[in-house]
Design a protein around this motif. Structure first.
Motif, PDB file in Angstrom:
ATOM      1  N   LYS A  53      68.058  74.471  47.341  1.00 56.88           N
ATOM      2  CA  LYS A  53      67.708  73.726  48.323  1.00 56.88           C
ATOM      3  C   LYS A  53      68.925  73.835  49.518  1.00 56.88           C
ATOM      4  CE  LYS A  53      66.361  69.120  49.885  1.00 56.88           C
ATOM      5  NZ  LYS A  53      65.760  67.664  49.425  1.00 56.88           N
ATOM      6  N   SER A  54      69.972  73.687  49.092  1.00 57.99           N
ATOM      7  CA  SER A  54      71.334  73.663  49.989  1.00 57.99           C
ATOM      8  C   SER A  54      71.341  75.096  50.532  1.00 57.99           C
ATOM      9  CB  SER A  54      72.568  73.275  49.125  1.00 57.99           C
ATOM     10  OG  SER A  54      73.814  73.423  50.071  1.00 57.99           O
ATOM     11  N   LYS A  55      71.219  75.912  50.073  1.00 58.61           N
ATOM     12  CA  LYS A  55      71.141  77.393  50.543  1.00 58.61           C
ATOM     13  C   LYS A  55      70.172  77.583  51.670  1.00 58.61           C
ATOM     14  CE  LYS A  55      73.469  80.002  46.773  1.00 58.61           C
ATOM     15  NZ  LYS A  55      73.284  80.887  45.722  1.00 58.61           N
ATOM     16  N   LEU A  56      69.065  76.922  51.582  1.00 53.83           N
ATOM     17  CA  LEU A  56      67.893  76.996  52.476  1.00 53.83           C
ATOM     18  C   LEU A  56      68.330  76.273  53.588  1.00 53.83           C
ATOM     19  CD1 LEU A  56      64.855  76.596  50.246  1.00 53.83           C
ATOM     20  CD2 LEU A  56      65.338  78.428  51.513  1.00 53.83           C
ATOM     21  N   ASN A  57      69.234  74.919  53.478  1.00 54.82           N
ATOM     22  CA  ASN A  57      69.473  74.343  54.635  1.00 54.82           C
ATOM     23  C   ASN A  57      70.664  74.981  55.465  1.00 54.82           C
ATOM     24  OD1 ASN A  57      68.082  71.847  53.980  1.00 54.82           O
ATOM     25  ND2 ASN A  57      69.432  71.117  52.846  1.00 54.82           N
ATOM     26  N   GLU A  58      71.459  75.620  54.681  1.00 52.60           N
ATOM     27  CA  GLU A  58      72.363  76.611  55.225  1.00 52.60           C
ATOM     28  C   GLU A  58      71.566  77.722  56.098  1.00 52.60           C
ATOM     29  OE1 GLU A  58      75.636  79.704  53.647  1.00 52.60           O
ATOM     30  OE2 GLU A  58      75.258  77.986  52.542  1.00 52.60           O
ATOM     31  N   ASP A  59      70.470  78.143  55.456  1.00 52.33           N
ATOM     32  CA  ASP A  59      69.783  79.042  56.447  1.00 52.33           C
ATOM     33  C   ASP A  59      69.001  78.693  57.527  1.00 52.33           C
ATOM     34  OD1 ASP A  59      70.369  81.142  54.356  1.00 52.33           O
ATOM     35  OD2 ASP A  59      68.466  80.822  53.290  1.00 52.33           O
ATOM     36  N   LEU A  60      68.753  77.333  57.776  1.00 52.27           N
ATOM     37  CA  LEU A  60      68.141  76.670  58.582  1.00 52.27           C
ATOM     38  C   LEU A  60      69.138  76.564  59.831  1.00 52.27           C
ATOM     39  CD1 LEU A  60      65.916  73.987  57.044  1.00 52.27           C
ATOM     40  CD2 LEU A  60      65.115  75.847  58.532  1.00 52.27           C
ATOM     41  N   ALA A  61      70.470  76.254  59.090  1.00 51.13           N
ATOM     42  CA  ALA A  61      71.574  76.201  60.334  1.00 51.13           C
ATOM     43  C   ALA A  61      71.899  77.421  60.879  1.00 51.13           C
ATOM     44  CB  ALA A  61      72.744  75.588  59.528  1.00 51.13           C
ATOM     45  N   GLU A  62      71.818  78.177  60.271  1.00 48.12           N
ATOM     46  CA  GLU A  62      72.079  79.818  60.650  1.00 48.12           C
ATOM     47  C   GLU A  62      70.891  80.098  61.783  1.00 48.12           C
ATOM     48  OE1 GLU A  62      73.178  84.296  59.430  1.00 48.12           O
ATOM     49  OE2 GLU A  62      72.599  82.895  57.714  1.00 48.12           O
ATOM     50  N   GLU A  63      69.842  79.729  61.500  1.00 49.79           N
ATOM     51  CA  GLU A  63      68.589  79.940  62.477  1.00 49.79           C
ATOM     52  C   GLU A  63      68.717  79.147  63.560  1.00 49.79           C
ATOM     53  OE1 GLU A  63      65.600  82.216  63.689  1.00 49.79           O
ATOM     54  OE2 GLU A  63      66.894  82.579  61.754  1.00 49.79           O
ATOM     55  N   ASN A  64      69.219  78.073  63.434  1.00 49.12           N
ATOM     56  CA  ASN A  64      69.477  77.172  64.707  1.00 49.12           C
ATOM     57  C   ASN A  64      70.492  77.748  65.620  1.00 49.12           C
ATOM     58  OD1 ASN A  64      67.453  75.095  63.972  1.00 49.12           O
ATOM     59  ND2 ASN A  64      69.054  74.006  62.782  1.00 49.12           N
ATOM     60  N   LEU A  65      71.604  78.271  65.073  1.00 45.23           N
ATOM     61  CA  LEU A  65      72.521  78.948  65.775  1.00 45.23           C
ATOM     62  C   LEU A  65      72.093  80.247  66.653  1.00 45.23           C
ATOM     63  CD1 LEU A  65      75.513  79.308  66.747  1.00 45.23           C
ATOM     64  CD2 LEU A  65      76.060  80.597  64.619  1.00 45.23           C
ATOM     65  N   LYS A  66      71.171  80.945  66.002  1.00 42.18           N
ATOM     66  CA  LYS A  66      70.610  81.932  66.606  1.00 42.18           C
ATOM     67  C   LYS A  66      69.823  81.507  67.745  1.00 42.18           C
ATOM     68  CE  LYS A  66      70.681  85.072  62.423  1.00 42.18           C
ATOM     69  NZ  LYS A  66      69.566  85.821  61.642  1.00 42.18           N
ATOM     70  N   ASN A 122      77.390  74.342  74.939  1.00 42.52           N
ATOM     71  CA  ASN A 122      77.573  73.290  73.821  1.00 42.52           C
ATOM     72  C   ASN A 122      77.108  73.044  72.643  1.00 42.52           C
ATOM     73  OD1 ASN A 122      80.245  72.283  75.356  1.00 42.52           O
ATOM     74  ND2 ASN A 122      78.887  71.115  76.734  1.00 42.52           N
ATOM     75  N   GLN A 123      75.636  73.540  72.700  1.00 43.72           N
ATOM     76  CA  GLN A 123      74.782  73.451  71.814  1.00 43.72           C
ATOM     77  C   GLN A 123      75.051  74.551  70.717  1.00 43.72           C
ATOM     78  OE1 GLN A 123      71.961  71.037  71.421  1.00 43.72           O
ATOM     79  NE2 GLN A 123      72.684  71.860  69.238  1.00 43.72           N
ATOM     80  N   ILE A 124      75.391  75.722  71.387  1.00 43.94           N
ATOM     81  CA  ILE A 124      75.904  76.837  70.512  1.00 43.94           C
ATOM     82  C   ILE A 124      77.154  76.573  69.633  1.00 43.94           C
ATOM     83  CG2 ILE A 124      76.875  79.329  70.767  1.00 43.94           C
ATOM     84  CD1 ILE A 124      75.164  79.550  73.022  1.00 43.94           C
ATOM     85  N   ARG A 125      78.221  76.095  70.469  1.00 47.50           N
ATOM     86  CA  ARG A 125      79.417  75.453  69.633  1.00 47.50           C
ATOM     87  C   ARG A 125      79.167  74.316  68.684  1.00 47.50           C
ATOM     88  NH1 ARG A 125      82.867  74.869  75.126  1.00 47.50           N
ATOM     89  NH2 ARG A 125      83.385  77.050  75.654  1.00 47.50           N
ATOM     90  N   GLN A 126      78.050  73.576  68.948  1.00 49.08           N
ATOM     91  CA  GLN A 126      77.715  72.494  67.806  1.00 49.08           C
ATOM     92  C   GLN A 126      77.164  72.989  66.637  1.00 49.08           C
ATOM     93  OE1 GLN A 126      74.613  69.714  68.767  1.00 49.08           O
ATOM     94  NE2 GLN A 126      75.828  68.243  67.779  1.00 49.08           N
TER      95      GLN A 126
END
Length: 463
Positions: A53-66, A122-126
């Motif tokens: 589950k934590s790795k999936l949250n990490e994947d979501l954060a990566e997708e949000n950055l993209k 700023n959204q990218i940086r965050q």
């Protein structure tokens, strides 16, 4: 064989090794797998859904950055508008009559923000900060699981020795009961003495049952952490504490705290969350600025009226008719470019409210970061104090064991020549065994306290 637990392990291991001491592998099992601490950790990190589950949250954060990066690019869309109209309409002659028309307008539109208060940047940086925090969050989840694995593992070791000691005590109690029965038959003991022996046997049997239940529960707990069937039984490998001696380092709590602050994952994670909250304020402020955007369009149109005749090239040009699709599409092309400036004046105070919420969120994360630092300070100071206490306890337990061993040696010599009865002999033996267990436990605790400090310093924990 050595088992190595790396730095990324268990911040609260302060109780685990206290309960573990030397064990044997004499267990009534057949061909069971021997699982080391490291193997149990590996299985847990592979199977446990909390890590997944934590790795999936990490994947979501990566997708949000993209997604935040792609939001800077122009938008492009294409579409076709189609429609039909019918009913009475006023035609050019001024006469109302029933009409029916079909229209179609294909087109392409694009747009790009030239300035949006730097909110996208700023959204990218965050989001980049949140991605780094997500990775540290996964490490923290792993650390918490490792703590639970090691604690459960040590519970098994402790409960195995507890069961072994309870069985040995039960055997002593049964022998004493047999002796009391024999002495009663020859008139050297009373029924009260026999009843006391029976009570000791019953208590010892209860201790065996309690210890056996605790051992079963600890096996189940570890199996559940590893996400394997709870009915799975396995052997565990205990470290040899006999080779460990007292630590030679003398730690200063304040200096140790400063060193740990620079490397501890929880501190880094809290700092990243605070940094992300600061960027959140900049993102929210972007809605307070004017927005300038550039847009363009390219399209055409086609219309067909059922009241008009089909196209005839020989017909006079001023006579209405349905021109061909291609002709209309080519002749009706429309192009457009535009600049749009949007100045926020009043939108229900949504923008200002968002900024205020972002600032409150920053205050919360700053408070959380300070709480994390305070907790670490407490842990470090407590760890140093526990190490000093463990050294004193181990020294006292060693002296107590030596004294009990010497006392038992005297009792044993007197028992062999008939000067001490079996009850006194068994009592002295029990005291010696208890003192030895206390010494082993104290040695384990001292070892653990020293290794915990090594853990906070980023050193590998080997045992």
């Amino acid at each position: 064989m050595k088992t190595v637990i790396s730095y990324n392990t268990f911040p609260k291991l302060l109780l685990a090794l206290t309960f573990g001491f030397v064990t044997t592998f004499a267990q009534e099992t057949v061909a069971q797998e021997v699982i080391t601490v490291q193997r149990a950790i590996e299985i847990t990190l592979q199977n446990n859904l909390q890590v997944t589950k934590s790795k999936l949250n990490e994947d979501l954060a990566e997708e949000n950055l993209k997604q935040a990066k792609l939001a800077r690019y122009p938008t492009l869309s294409a579409g076709i508008d189609q429609g039909m109209r019918w009913g009475r309409n006023n035609i050019s002659s001024g006469v109302y009559e029933n009409t029916q028309t079909y229209s179609m307008s294909p087109g392409v539109n694009f747009g790009v923000d030239l300035f949006a208060g730097f909110s996208k940047l700023n959204q990218i940086r965050q989001n980049k900060i949140l991605l780094d925090a997500g990775k540290l969050g996964t490490d923290k989840v792993k650390n918490d699981l490792i703590l639970q694995v090691v604690t459960s593992y040590m519970d098994i070791l402790y409960n195995k020795d507890r069961l072994k000691a309870a069985k040995e005590q039960l055997e002593v109690a049964r022998k004493q009961l047999t002796q009391q029965q024999e002495l009663l038959e020859v008139g050297n003991k009373t029924l009260a003495d026999l009843a006391e022996s029976k009570s000791q046997v019953a208590t010892a049997e209860l201790d065996v049952t309690t210890a056996d239940n605790a051992l079963n529960i600890s096996f189940i707990s570890l199996a559940q952490l590893m996400d394997i069937p709870s009915s799975t039984r396995f052997l565990v490998q205990a470290p040899d504490v006999a080779k460990y001696s007292r630590p030679t380092n003398v730690y200063d709590a304040e200096q140790l705290y400063k060193e740990v602050m620079a490397i501890f994952p929880d501190i880094k994670l809290a700092a990243l969350q605070t940094e992300a909250a600061k960027k959140g304020i900049d993102v929210a402020k972007g809605n307070l600025y004017p927005r300038l955007s550039f847009s363009g369009s390219y399209g055409s149109s086609y219309i067909y009226s059922y009241n008009l005749p089909s196209f005839d090239p020989n017909r006079a040009p001023n006579i209405p008719q349905n021109f061909p699709f291609k002709t209309q599409i080519e002749n009706n092309v429309g192009k457009g470019l535009g600049l749009t400036l949007s100045i926020p004046i009043f939108n229900g105070l949504q923008a200002k409210s968002s900024v205020k919420k972002a600032r409150i969120n920053l205050l919360q994360t700053q408070a959380d970061e300070q709480i994390t630092k305070n907790n670490l300070s407490k842990i470090i100071y407590q760890s140093v104090a526990d190490l000093k206490a463990a050294e004193s306890t181990y020294a006292s337990a060693t002296k107590a064991f030596e004294a009990q061993k010497e006392a038992f040696s005297v009792i044993e010599q007197r028992y062999n020549v008939g000067l001490v009865n079996s009850l006194d002999y068994s009592t002295s033996l029990t005291k010696k065994n208890t003192a030895e267990i206390d010494m082993i436990r104290a040695r384990y605790d001292l070892l653990f306290r020293a290794k915990v400090i090594d853990y906070y310093l980023g050193k590998p924990i080997v045992f």
